[in-house]
Write an enzyme that holds these catalytic residues in place. Structure first.
Site, PDB file in Angstrom:
ATOM      1  N   GLY A  56       0.826  -1.201   0.000  1.00 36.02           N
ATOM      2  CA  GLY A  56       0.000   0.000   0.000  1.00 36.02           C
ATOM      3  C   GLY A  56       0.856   1.245   0.000  1.00 36.02           C
ATOM      4  N   CYS A  83       5.431  -6.158   1.481  1.00 36.94           N
ATOM      5  CA  CYS A  83       5.836  -4.756   1.477  1.00 36.94           C
ATOM      6  C   CYS A  83       5.213  -4.022   2.677  1.00 36.94           C
ATOM      7  CB  CYS A  83       5.486  -4.098   0.144  1.00 36.94           C
ATOM      8  SG  CYS A  83       6.349  -2.546  -0.147  1.00 36.94           S
ATOM      9  N   TYR A  84       4.202  -3.155   2.442  1.00 33.54           N
ATOM     10  CA  TYR A  84       3.530  -2.488   3.560  1.00 33.54           C
ATOM     11  C   TYR A  84       3.005  -3.520   4.555  1.00 33.54           C
ATOM     12  CZ  TYR A  84       0.108   0.405   6.064  1.00 33.54           C
ATOM     13  OH  TYR A  84      -0.628   1.054   7.037  1.00 33.54           O
ATOM     14  N   HIS A 191       7.830  -7.460  -3.989  1.00 37.21           N
ATOM     15  CA  HIS A 191       6.497  -7.816  -4.498  1.00 37.21           C
ATOM     16  C   HIS A 191       6.577  -9.109  -5.305  1.00 37.21           C
ATOM     17  CE1 HIS A 191       4.075  -4.225  -3.470  1.00 37.21           C
ATOM     18  NE2 HIS A 191       5.260  -3.622  -3.468  1.00 37.21           N
ATOM     19  N   GLU A 193       4.133 -10.740  -6.524  1.00 37.84           N
ATOM     20  CA  GLU A 193       3.001 -10.862  -7.438  1.00 37.84           C
ATOM     21  C   GLU A 193       3.279 -10.291  -8.821  1.00 37.84           C
ATOM     22  OE1 GLU A 193       2.067  -7.067  -4.998  1.00 37.84           O
ATOM     23  OE2 GLU A 193       3.248  -8.898  -4.842  1.00 37.84           O
ATOM     24  N   ASP A 249     -18.294 -11.948 -21.690  1.00 36.50           N
ATOM     25  CA  ASP A 249     -18.947 -12.078 -20.388  1.00 36.50           C
ATOM     26  C   ASP A 249     -20.409 -12.513 -20.517  1.00 36.50           C
ATOM     27  OD1 ASP A 249     -16.511 -11.114 -19.535  1.00 36.50           O
ATOM     28  OD2 ASP A 249     -17.234  -9.077 -19.225  1.00 36.50           O
ATOM     29  N   LYS A 391     -11.182 -12.150 -15.797  1.00 44.47           N
ATOM     30  CA  LYS A 391     -11.501 -12.328 -17.214  1.00 44.47           C
ATOM     31  C   LYS A 391     -10.955 -13.643 -17.770  1.00 44.47           C
ATOM     32  CE  LYS A 391     -13.284 -10.241 -20.905  1.00 44.47           C
ATOM     33  NZ  LYS A 391     -14.554  -9.503 -20.951  1.00 44.47           N
TER      34      LYS A 391
END
Length: 535
Positions: A56, A83-84, A191, A193, A249, A391
């Site tokens: 964050g 991280c944060y 990070h 991710e 969708d 998605k």
């Protein structure tokens, strides 16, 4: 819908929190992004297998910074702070966080210093391979010494809490990762991710499997089975209305509902005359004929074109199309008969964006996409069977349900359709011209073996004419721009380097086969500063 195992991601406002969720789900483990201040009692009630505290923009040293309920560290549930999230973990448990004078941003080399389950068996042989694809693992018990990671922080941990040990360091960060193995609490300053941490997906997989003990039961076949049962239980003998656009969708929602409730599903398809070439016929043939769905088509091309006559401002175009769509949809819906439920193609990113991570409710779901603003006499209960999915997961469900590739892999398409790809006046003739030009763009790119690497590609009709020569005659005709981009999520994008021979074929075919065009140009701008669409 209740899941047998899941991981909770507490969101502290990072721009890449959604990536954490995507990486965890790529490990076939269900996860949810939830509020940063969710109480420990609520987490205990829902019983996640693990908890991830996201990054964050705030500083834990500032008054009023978003903090977690300290009691979550006493639940006995494995925790990973990123991280944060690591800094907050350290400070909450008695460590110290130093307010950095210089922000560290970018790639860094990190050295592992002690054994840690997060780093166990990481494969370094192919760091550029796609996330989520099983790779050759290192022998159990092996920990790689050097790892490339992505740092993005100002603060850093200065002193570890009692019971913790450092397990990695970098030149600028003595505590790049920490652990309390006994309590199964971990923290990483980098990070995992993002794609710039090549082994990051494997680290998150290690957290899910080796630390949390997940079994990996998040599969699209199981999702379909569970949703069919849930839809049947909710709908009973009532009927469901779906606004079918032909996009990915709504097409997947239609196929899923049809499998669940068959003739109780009624679809309304509004053909506004602003779709891609032959798209309306494809929708009617696939869903009306092949699937046998009760499909009600509103052939409203003239209504939309007339409403847009003389309008050149893109925002006015959008508003006119949105209002006209609601009017046409409502009129058609009334003729369907008594219906209790309205189905929508809401996806998980829509759900996440509807709640601010550091505060109360914020943005509402896009009304045109989800048929909002219906008249008072048309009130429905909502069914949103895809609201847990990203998605790429929606596309996977579509494949499981037997939808053809041309639907499942369909390009993103703006709600206002070709109206925002025709700069200037909207006329029937200009729509026809762009449909034919756009068809040639799509046909030539689809011939490429790697066409799925292109996120989006289309033609744009510009509001200018240029001089040309065809045969012995001078021409003064239209200009078509070609746009092709590569992107992960549409938030940022780079122009795609189409091979020269593909560009050559596109240009030749448009100029020779589409009457009224004598010049083709290629858009080589990225997002930002440009957008993917021209309007």
């Amino acid at each position: 819908m209740k899941h047998s195992e899941w991981i909770a991601i507490l969101d502290y406002g990072s721009q890449v929190t959604q990536l954490i969720a995507r990486r965890i789900r790529e490990q076939k483990v269900y996860c949810e992004i939830i509020r940063f201040d969710t109480k420990a009692a609520e987490l205990a009630r829902r019983a996640p297998k693990g908890i991830i505290l996201s990054g964050g923009p705030a500083s834990v040293t500032d008054q009023g910074s978003p903090l977690c309920d300290p009691a979550i560290f006493e639940l006995g549930i494995p925790i990973l702070g990123i991280c944060y999230g690591m800094q907050m973990t350290a400070q909450t448990l008695g460590g110290k966080v130093h307010r950095g004078l210089k922000r560290e941003y970018g790639k860094a080399m990190m050295q592992t210093t002690k054994e840690c389950l997060l780093f166990q068996g990481l494969d370094l042989s192919n760091s550029e391979s796609a996330f989520g694809i099983p790779q050759k693992k290192r022998p159990a018990g092996e920990w790689p010494k050097n790892l490339q990671v992505w740092m993005s922080h100002g603060d850093k941990v200065e002193a570890l809490p009692a019971g913790f040990e450092a397990v990695a360091e970098s030149d600028n960060c003595p505590f790049a990762a920490m652990q309390n193995g006994l309590k199964k609490i971990y923290g990483v300053q980098f990070h995992p991710e993002v794609v710039h941490t090549p082994q990051g997906a494997q680290m998150l997989g290690n957290f899910a499997y080796k630390v949390c003990g997940c079994s990996g039961d998040w599969k699209m076949s199981k999702f379909i089975e569970d949703n069919i049962n849930a839809i049947r239980a909710k709908v009973g003998s009532d009927h469901v209305l779906l606004g079918l656009s032909g996009g990915v969708d709504s097409s997947v929602v239609a196929a899923l509902l049809h499998k669940a409730i068959g003739p109780q599903l009624h679809c309304v398809f509004v053909d506004n005359g602003l779709l891609r070439y032959n798209e309306a016929r494809e929708v009617e043939e696939l869903f009306g004929k092949a699937f046998g769905i009760d499909l009600h088509t509103a052939h409203s091309q003239d209504i939309f074109i007339d409403a847009l006559a003389g309008v050149t401002d893109p925002e006015k175009k959008r508003k006119i199309i949105g209002k006209t769509f609601i009017d046409v949809f409502a009129e058609k819906a009334r003729k369907v008969g008594k219906v209790k439920y309205l189905a929508q193609g809401t996806l998980y990113p829509d759900v996440i964006e509807s709640v601010s991570p550091i505060g109360g409710p914020s943005a509402t779901i896009k009304s045109h996409h989800n048929v909002g603003g219906l008249p008072a006499d048309l009130k429905f209960d909502l069914i949103e069977p895809l609201r847990e999915l990203f998605k790429d997961e929606v596309r996977a469900v579509g494949r499981e349900l037997g939808l053809p590739s041309y639907v499942v892999d369909r390009q993103p398409f703006p709600g206002p359709g070709l109206a925002v790809r025709i700069l200037g006046d909207i006329t029937r003739e200009r729509v026809d011209l762009l449909q034919l030009a756009d068809l040639r763009v799509r046909e030539e790119i689809l011939k490429m073996p790697n066409h799925l690497d292109v996120w989006q590609y289309f033609a744009v009709l510009l509001p200018i004419q240029t001089v040309g020569v065809m045969g012995d005659d001078r021409t003064y005709e239209n200009v078509v721009a070609v746009r092709a981009v590569q992107s992960l999520d549409g938030m940022t994008a780079d122009w795609f380097k189409l091979p020269y021979e593909v560009l050559d074929s596109i240009s030749n075919r448009i100029i020779n086969e589409v009457k009224g065009v004598n010049r083709v140009v290629y858009d080589i701008s990225s997002k930002p500063p440009s957008t993917i669409e021209w309007e």
